[in-house]
Scaffold this motif. Sequence first.
Motif, short mmCIF file in Angstrom:
data_model
loop_
_atom_site.label_atom_id
_atom_site.label_comp_id
_atom_site.label_asym_id
_atom_site.label_seq_id
_atom_site.Cartn_x
_atom_site.Cartn_y
_atom_site.Cartn_z
N LEU A 160 -25.13 8.50 -10.82
CA LEU A 160 -25.51 8.62 -12.03
C LEU A 160 -24.14 10.21 -12.60
O LEU A 160 -24.10 10.90 -12.15
CB LEU A 160 -26.12 9.31 -13.15
CG LEU A 160 -27.46 8.52 -12.54
CD1 LEU A 160 -28.99 9.34 -12.96
CD2 LEU A 160 -27.12 7.72 -14.99
N PHE A 161 -22.99 9.60 -13.69
CA PHE A 161 -22.24 10.49 -13.91
C PHE A 161 -22.45 11.40 -15.78
O PHE A 161 -22.82 10.77 -15.99
CB PHE A 161 -21.22 10.36 -14.03
CG PHE A 161 -20.16 10.08 -12.77
CD1 PHE A 161 -19.23 11.11 -12.16
CD2 PHE A 161 -20.48 8.41 -12.28
CE1 PHE A 161 -18.74 11.15 -10.65
CE2 PHE A 161 -19.90 8.78 -10.31
CZ PHE A 161 -19.22 9.45 -10.22
N ALA A 162 -22.39 12.50 -15.46
CA ALA A 162 -22.00 13.16 -16.68
C ALA A 162 -20.84 14.05 -17.25
O ALA A 162 -20.55 14.85 -16.01
CB ALA A 162 -23.61 14.19 -17.36
N PHE A 163 -20.65 13.46 -18.36
CA PHE A 163 -18.87 14.49 -18.40
C PHE A 163 -18.99 15.32 -19.91
O PHE A 163 -19.83 14.52 -20.73
CB PHE A 163 -17.97 13.38 -18.39
CG PHE A 163 -17.35 12.35 -17.20
CD1 PHE A 163 -15.77 12.54 -17.22
CD2 PHE A 163 -18.21 10.92 -16.79
CE1 PHE A 163 -15.93 11.48 -15.74
CE2 PHE A 163 -18.16 10.66 -16.16
CZ PHE A 163 -16.72 11.00 -15.17
N SER A 164 -18.35 16.05 -19.56
CA SER A 164 -17.89 16.70 -21.22
C SER A 164 -17.17 16.50 -21.95
O SER A 164 -15.94 16.46 -20.97
CB SER A 164 -17.94 18.37 -21.03
OG SER A 164 -17.73 18.63 -20.14
N LYS A 165 -16.65 16.26 -22.61
CA LYS A 165 -14.98 16.25 -23.82
C LYS A 165 -14.31 16.68 -23.25
O LYS A 165 -14.42 17.57 -22.73
CB LYS A 165 -15.28 16.67 -24.75
CG LYS A 165 -14.11 15.48 -25.99
CD LYS A 165 -14.38 16.45 -27.20
CE LYS A 165 -14.19 15.96 -28.33
NZ LYS A 165 -13.68 16.57 -29.65
N THR A 180 -26.46 11.34 -7.22
CA THR A 180 -25.93 10.10 -6.21
C THR A 180 -27.36 8.96 -6.30
O THR A 180 -28.76 10.35 -5.34
CB THR A 180 -25.82 10.16 -5.14
OG1 THR A 180 -23.97 10.71 -4.92
CG2 THR A 180 -26.03 9.56 -3.91
N LEU A 181 -27.86 8.40 -6.34
CA LEU A 181 -29.18 7.66 -6.39
C LEU A 181 -29.20 7.19 -5.29
O LEU A 181 -30.45 6.56 -4.25
CB LEU A 181 -29.84 7.30 -7.69
CG LEU A 181 -29.31 7.43 -8.70
CD1 LEU A 181 -29.32 6.69 -10.07
CD2 LEU A 181 -30.58 8.48 -8.93
N ALA A 182 -28.45 5.78 -4.51
CA ALA A 182 -27.88 5.48 -3.26
C ALA A 182 -27.02 5.34 -2.50
O ALA A 182 -26.00 5.31 -3.68
CB ALA A 182 -28.46 4.18 -3.63
N GLN A 183 -26.71 4.94 -1.51
CA GLN A 183 -24.85 5.14 -0.76
C GLN A 183 -25.27 4.86 0.06
O GLN A 183 -26.14 5.69 1.45
CB GLN A 183 -24.69 6.93 -0.71
CG GLN A 183 -23.25 6.35 -0.15
CD GLN A 183 -21.96 6.36 -0.88
OE1 GLN A 183 -22.08 6.72 -2.07
NE2 GLN A 183 -21.19 5.56 -0.40
N ASN A 184 -24.94 3.59 0.54
CA ASN A 184 -25.64 3.10 2.31
C ASN A 184 -23.15 2.12 2.38
O ASN A 184 -22.75 2.31 1.27
CB ASN A 184 -25.93 2.04 2.87
CG ASN A 184 -26.65 0.84 1.35
OD1 ASN A 184 -25.51 0.10 1.04
ND2 ASN A 184 -27.72 0.90 0.90
N LYS A 185 -23.22 1.33 3.27
CA LYS A 185 -22.16 0.50 3.92
C LYS A 185 -22.25 -0.22 3.03
O LYS A 185 -20.98 -0.75 2.26
CB LYS A 185 -22.25 0.20 5.22
CG LYS A 185 -22.09 0.61 6.12
CD LYS A 185 -22.84 -0.09 7.84
CE LYS A 185 -22.05 1.18 8.76
NZ LYS A 185 -22.83 0.81 9.80
N ALA A 186 -22.98 -0.69 2.17
CA ALA A 186 -23.10 -1.98 0.66
C ALA A 186 -23.02 -1.71 -0.85
O ALA A 186 -22.12 -2.21 -1.10
CB ALA A 186 -23.93 -2.60 1.27
N VAL A 187 -23.53 -0.45 -0.54
CA VAL A 187 -23.30 -0.19 -1.71
C VAL A 187 -23.39 1.27 -2.06
O VAL A 187 -24.50 2.60 -1.51
CB VAL A 187 -24.65 -1.38 -2.55
CG1 VAL A 187 -26.44 -0.40 -2.57
CG2 VAL A 187 -24.91 -1.01 -4.70
#
Length: 112
Positions: free
Chosen positions: A41-46, A30-37
Amino acid sequence: MAFIKNIDHETVLNLADQIHAEPGQIVSKTLAQNKAVSLTLFAFSKGEEISTHDSIGDAMVHVIDGVGQFTVDGAEHICKAGDVLVMPAKKPHAVFAKEDFKMLLTVVFPLD
C-alpha cells in the motif's frame, strides 16, 4: 503463519483507511513480499513522486483514493480511484501525485 501481514485478518476493512501520508511524504506499508509477489500500500501527498525506474516483474497499480499520474515508457496515464494500470516488466515507469492519493501496488515476479 500469515502470508499477508500488517493488516487485520478476517475483518472487513476500507483499504484507503489503512495508510496515511502527511504533507511532503510518501508512506508505504508492505502487506506481502516473497520471490513470486509483492503487495504494498502507498499513500502519496500532493507533489510527491517516485522517479523513473523499472522492475523485473509486471507491476499493477490499483488507485484506491485520489488521482495519480503514471508515466510508462514515456506515455502518461492519469488514474483515479477505482482505476487499474499494469506497468509491464522492464519498461521504465514513474509515479507523480497530482493530488493526495493512495494505491495498492502488486508486483508479480518471474520464477525462472
